[in-house]
Design an enzyme around this catalytic site. Structure first.
Site, short mmCIF file in Angstrom:
data_model
loop_
_atom_site.label_atom_id
_atom_site.label_comp_id
_atom_site.label_asym_id
_atom_site.label_seq_id
_atom_site.Cartn_x
_atom_site.Cartn_y
_atom_site.Cartn_z
N TYR A 1 -1.05 -23.82 18.27
CA TYR A 1 -1.31 -23.29 16.69
C TYR A 1 -2.73 -22.69 16.82
O TYR A 1 -2.91 -21.86 15.75
CB TYR A 1 -1.15 -24.49 16.01
CG TYR A 1 -0.85 -24.22 14.44
CD1 TYR A 1 0.20 -23.43 13.91
CD2 TYR A 1 -1.60 -24.97 13.52
CE1 TYR A 1 0.58 -23.39 12.80
CE2 TYR A 1 -1.58 -24.65 12.15
CZ TYR A 1 -0.46 -23.87 11.97
OH TYR A 1 0.01 -23.63 10.59
N LYS B 1 -6.15 -23.45 8.76
CA LYS B 1 -5.52 -24.54 8.04
C LYS B 1 -6.67 -25.42 7.68
O LYS B 1 -6.70 -26.05 6.51
CB LYS B 1 -4.42 -25.01 8.54
CG LYS B 1 -3.30 -24.26 8.63
CD LYS B 1 -2.72 -23.89 7.25
CE LYS B 1 -1.50 -23.28 7.31
NZ LYS B 1 -0.99 -22.75 5.91
P1 NAD Z 1 7.20 -17.72 5.22
O1 NAD Z 1 7.16 -16.47 6.39
O2 NAD Z 1 8.48 -17.42 4.61
O3 NAD Z 1 6.09 -17.20 4.38
C1 NAD Z 1 4.84 -16.97 4.33
C2 NAD Z 1 4.44 -15.85 3.55
O4 NAD Z 1 3.19 -15.52 3.63
C3 NAD Z 1 5.57 -14.69 3.34
O5 NAD Z 1 6.17 -14.74 1.93
C4 NAD Z 1 4.58 -13.56 3.57
O6 NAD Z 1 4.97 -12.38 2.70
C5 NAD Z 1 3.55 -14.06 2.91
N1 NAD Z 1 2.13 -13.37 3.09
C6 NAD Z 1 1.56 -13.04 4.50
N2 NAD Z 1 0.51 -12.18 4.33
C7 NAD Z 1 0.10 -12.06 3.08
C8 NAD Z 1 -0.62 -11.36 2.34
N3 NAD Z 1 -1.45 -10.64 2.89
N4 NAD Z 1 -0.52 -11.49 0.98
C9 NAD Z 1 0.36 -12.25 0.27
N5 NAD Z 1 1.38 -12.79 1.20
C10 NAD Z 1 1.42 -12.92 2.44
O7 NAD Z 1 6.99 -18.94 5.91
P2 NAD Z 1 6.55 -20.39 5.51
O8 NAD Z 1 6.68 -21.23 6.58
O9 NAD Z 1 7.58 -20.42 4.21
O10 NAD Z 1 4.82 -20.35 5.07
C11 NAD Z 1 4.58 -20.59 3.83
C12 NAD Z 1 3.04 -21.58 3.87
O11 NAD Z 1 3.59 -22.97 4.54
C13 NAD Z 1 2.11 -21.31 4.97
O12 NAD Z 1 1.18 -21.56 4.34
C14 NAD Z 1 2.54 -22.04 6.21
O13 NAD Z 1 1.38 -22.01 7.01
C15 NAD Z 1 2.79 -23.20 5.57
N6 NAD Z 1 3.64 -24.15 6.49
C16 NAD Z 1 4.76 -23.79 7.19
C17 NAD Z 1 4.94 -24.87 8.20
C18 NAD Z 1 6.36 -24.37 9.15
O14 NAD Z 1 6.52 -24.89 9.98
N7 NAD Z 1 6.76 -23.35 8.77
C19 NAD Z 1 4.51 -25.96 8.10
C20 NAD Z 1 3.38 -26.34 7.41
C21 NAD Z 1 2.64 -25.28 6.65
#
Ligand code: NAD
Length: 254
Positions: free
Chosen positions: A153, A160
């Site tokens: 990570y 984060k």
């Molecule tokens: P995802 O890829 O579906 O969503 C990530 C989003 O970030 C996308 O919609 C993308 O368009 C957007 N993004 C990236 N660059 C951007 C920018 N410059 N301006 C505006 N938007 C932008 O993946 P996800 O897993 O749904 O991610 C959503 C959140 O959840 C993130 O913060 C991620 O770190 C967090 N998260 C994910 C996990 C996991 O395992 N998937 C676990 C914990 C937290």
């Protein structure tokens, strides 16, 4: 009766129907909220995915690194709703050099990108939405427990950790306006963002082995439910908090 009846919620981060943002938007609508989405980059793709929601919501463009997008966000969202009661930050990005075990060699420029998009953006989004949050409200973001160092990570973990701190500072700076800021620390789910992390499947094994409640890597809904609860009036005195929705992994040792 839904727990978000009458609430107007801005949801970022819908990319696919696996996105946390998609599931928050879906549950929020089912709970009575009026939802506006923001879309980044491929807006036609976001529009296509948004049609799978119970009610296709309006979409406004937002790149959190684009000052003009941020400066005009309130006016553009204000064309669809007369105010906001909640904002969901579901945005993360780090260049490949910042992930996958390359921690000691990542150049600063790539770290800076990760921090701008994944950390600073929570403040940028909050400030951009502020003119619409006249009656207080709730800001909710998504983190991956940054209290420890994970395999692969790397700088996203550092970003984060910064996000978790930024949310606490938002809680401090916006509390007197009745605005809460909280995070949901989700366990790993196979979204687009997750697939871009080389070695992400290592987490799958950890969660299978350790989650007291078990964990479904394909199900974003438990974390989305927590986001909706935090957007509701049922956490009226909670801010600067991180709620773990990880099957209990954070609470157990090896
Ligand atoms: P995802 O890829 O579906 O969503 C990530 C989003 O970030 C996308 O919609 C993308 O368009 C957007 N993004 C990236 N660059 C951007 C920018 N410059 N301006 C505006 N938007 C932008 O993946 P996800 O897993 O749904 O991610 C959503 C959140 O959840 C993130 O913060 C991620 O770190 C967090 N998260 C994910 C996990 C996991 O395992 N998937 C676990 C914990 C937290």
């Amino acid at each position: 009766m839904g727990i978000l009846d009458g609430k107007r919620i801005l949801v970022t981060g819908v990319l696919t129907d696996a996105s946390f943002g998609f599931h928050v938007a879906k549950l929020a609508q089912q709970q009575g909220a009026q939802v506006v989405l923001t879309g980044f980059g491929r807006l036609s793709l976001v529009e296509r995915i948004a049609k799978r929601l119970p009610e296709p919501p309006p979409i406004v463009e937002l790149d959190v690194a684009n000052t003009e997008h941020l400066d005009t966000l309130a006016a553009r969202v204000g064309e669809h709703v007369d105010g906001l009661d909640g904002v969901v930050h579901s945005i993360g990005f780090a260049p490949q050099t910042a992930l996958g075990g390359n921690f000691l060699n990542t150049p600063w420029e790539d770290v800076a990108t990760a921090v701008q998009i994944s950390t600073f953006s929570m403040k940028s989004l909050a400030v951009a939405a502020l003119p619409l949050m006249k009656n207080g409200g709730s800001i909710v973001g998504l983190t991956f427990d940054a209290s420890v160092a994970w395999p692969v990570y790397d700088w996203m973990g550092v970003a984060k950790a910064g996000l978790e701190s930024a949310s606490r500072y938002l809680a401090r700076h916006l509390g007197d306006q009745g605005i809460r800021s909280n995070l949901v620390a989700a366990g790993p789910v196979r979204t687009m963002a997750a697939k871009s992390i080389p070695g992400f499947d290592e987490f799958e094994k950890t969660w299978t082995d350790r989650a007291p409640l078990g964990w479904d890597i394909n199900n974003p809904e438990p974390a989305a439910k927590a986001c909706v609860a935090l957007l509701s009036d049922w956490f009226p005195a909670t801010t600067g908090e991180i709620i773990h929705v990880d099957g209990g992994v954070h609470a157990v040792g090896a």
